[in-house]
Enzyme design. Sequence first.
Site, PDB file in Angstrom:
ATOM      1  N   HIS A   1       0.726  -1.089   0.115  1.00 29.30           N
ATOM      2  CA  HIS A   1      -0.015  -0.149   0.046  1.00 29.30           C
ATOM      3  C   HIS A   1       0.815   1.262  -0.072  1.00 29.30           C
ATOM      4  CE1 HIS A   1      -0.102   0.843   4.483  1.00 29.30           C
ATOM      5  NE2 HIS A   1       0.361  -0.290   4.757  1.00 29.30           N
TER       6      HIS A   1
ATOM      7  N   ASP B   1       5.796   1.900   6.822  1.00 28.57           N
ATOM      8  CA  ASP B   1       4.642   1.112   6.695  1.00 28.57           C
ATOM      9  C   ASP B   1       3.843   2.038   5.784  1.00 28.57           C
ATOM     10  OD1 ASP B   1       2.175  -0.033   6.729  1.00 28.57           O
ATOM     11  OD2 ASP B   1       1.727   0.517   8.718  1.00 28.57           O
TER      12      ASP B   1
ATOM     13  N   HIS C   1       3.865   3.726  12.633  1.00 28.65           N
ATOM     14  CA  HIS C   1       2.911   4.627  12.821  1.00 28.65           C
ATOM     15  C   HIS C   1       3.120   5.889  13.681  1.00 28.65           C
ATOM     16  CE1 HIS C   1      -0.828   2.203  11.215  1.00 28.65           C
ATOM     17  NE2 HIS C   1       0.335   1.875  10.629  1.00 28.65           N
TER      18      HIS C   1
ATOM     19  N   GLU D   1      -5.222   1.868   2.602  1.00 28.60           N
ATOM     20  CA  GLU D   1      -5.187   0.466   3.488  1.00 28.60           C
ATOM     21  C   GLU D   1      -5.283   1.052   5.025  1.00 28.60           C
ATOM     22  OE1 GLU D   1      -2.989  -2.557   6.012  1.00 28.60           O
ATOM     23  OE2 GLU D   1      -2.877  -0.151   5.747  1.00 28.60           O
TER      24      GLU D   1
HETATM   25 CO    CO Z   1       0.701  -1.285   6.254  1.00 30.62          CO
END
Ligand code: CO
Length: 339
Positions: free
Chosen positions: A60, A170, A309, A198
Amino acid sequence: MLLKRLTEACGGPGQEGEVRDLIRSEVSDIVDEIKTDALGNLITLKKGANLGPKVMLAAHMDEVALMIVSIEKNGLLKFRSVGGIDPRVLVAKSVVVGSKRVPGVLGSKPIHLQKPGERNKPLSLDELFIDIGTKKQEEAESQVSLGDYAYFTTEFSELGTDKYKGKAFDDRVGCALLIDALKDTYTYPLYGVFTVQEEVGLRGASVAGYSVNPDVALILEGTTASDVTGIPKHKHATTVGQGPSLTFMDSAAIPDPKLVAKLIKLGELYDIPVQLRRNTAGGTDAGKIQASRDGVSVAVLAIPCRYIHSPVSLMSKKDYDNALRLVKAFLKTLEESEV
Ligand code: CO
């Protein structure tokens, strides 16, 4: 460097354009077809000499971000998080806002003015704001709009002898792996799919899974590593530097056990370290792709990342190299055997 360029590009859910343009220019010479669907998924195809199996790699493009929801009279910006961000990591960070990339900082009430009880509590989103240096609402409105995203400004760099630090590993690390995997040639049709949205519910993957209609799909991700001081070993989820991780279950999918076993066996065969992700929380695009049409055999291969994150994450170069070796070994075996 590819990973540097990918992580320093900005793309919140639904606004992946900058990342998509970068990826398109990277792959245009190495794939046979490229299209962008209505949601913004970038779907590429390397044709191969044979008709099957139809193989899909997915990563993603979007990253977690902050969305401006109010421009205050004093020119400060209120925001909400899009995707899971811990409010405690936000205060005093630098950001850029909107398509003009207006620089700003995340502010809060200074410690001197906090009551003793307040100092012991983490700041909630409502107590934070973005300060772009404007004094009035109109002045701020000339530079940013409601719905704009704010992004962390972390620069990518090497750390120690085997680590990278940067934002949005990510899932830009998955995008980088996918691009690198597309540089080889394969005998069957290989779809390299870069998905959108995503982080807000695997939305791009649900239409990409349907339109590509693969026989088998491997999802490439950056995942949580909690291998740090104060966390017992059995709660580490993954460990940085011990190879790419395979998921046996998360909140969105139970990957195909046969496919997972095959990947573990390939790791043994080629002497590539592989670890199992020891956590069942979190979900990936695998959940939607697996459940598309009459079902798809899926697996998730992820690079362990600490502090995911947040404004800055950390990962291992060795893990990247080993993940790429395993992806390529896997793709090569599909040329010989049935899926
Ligand atoms: Co991810």
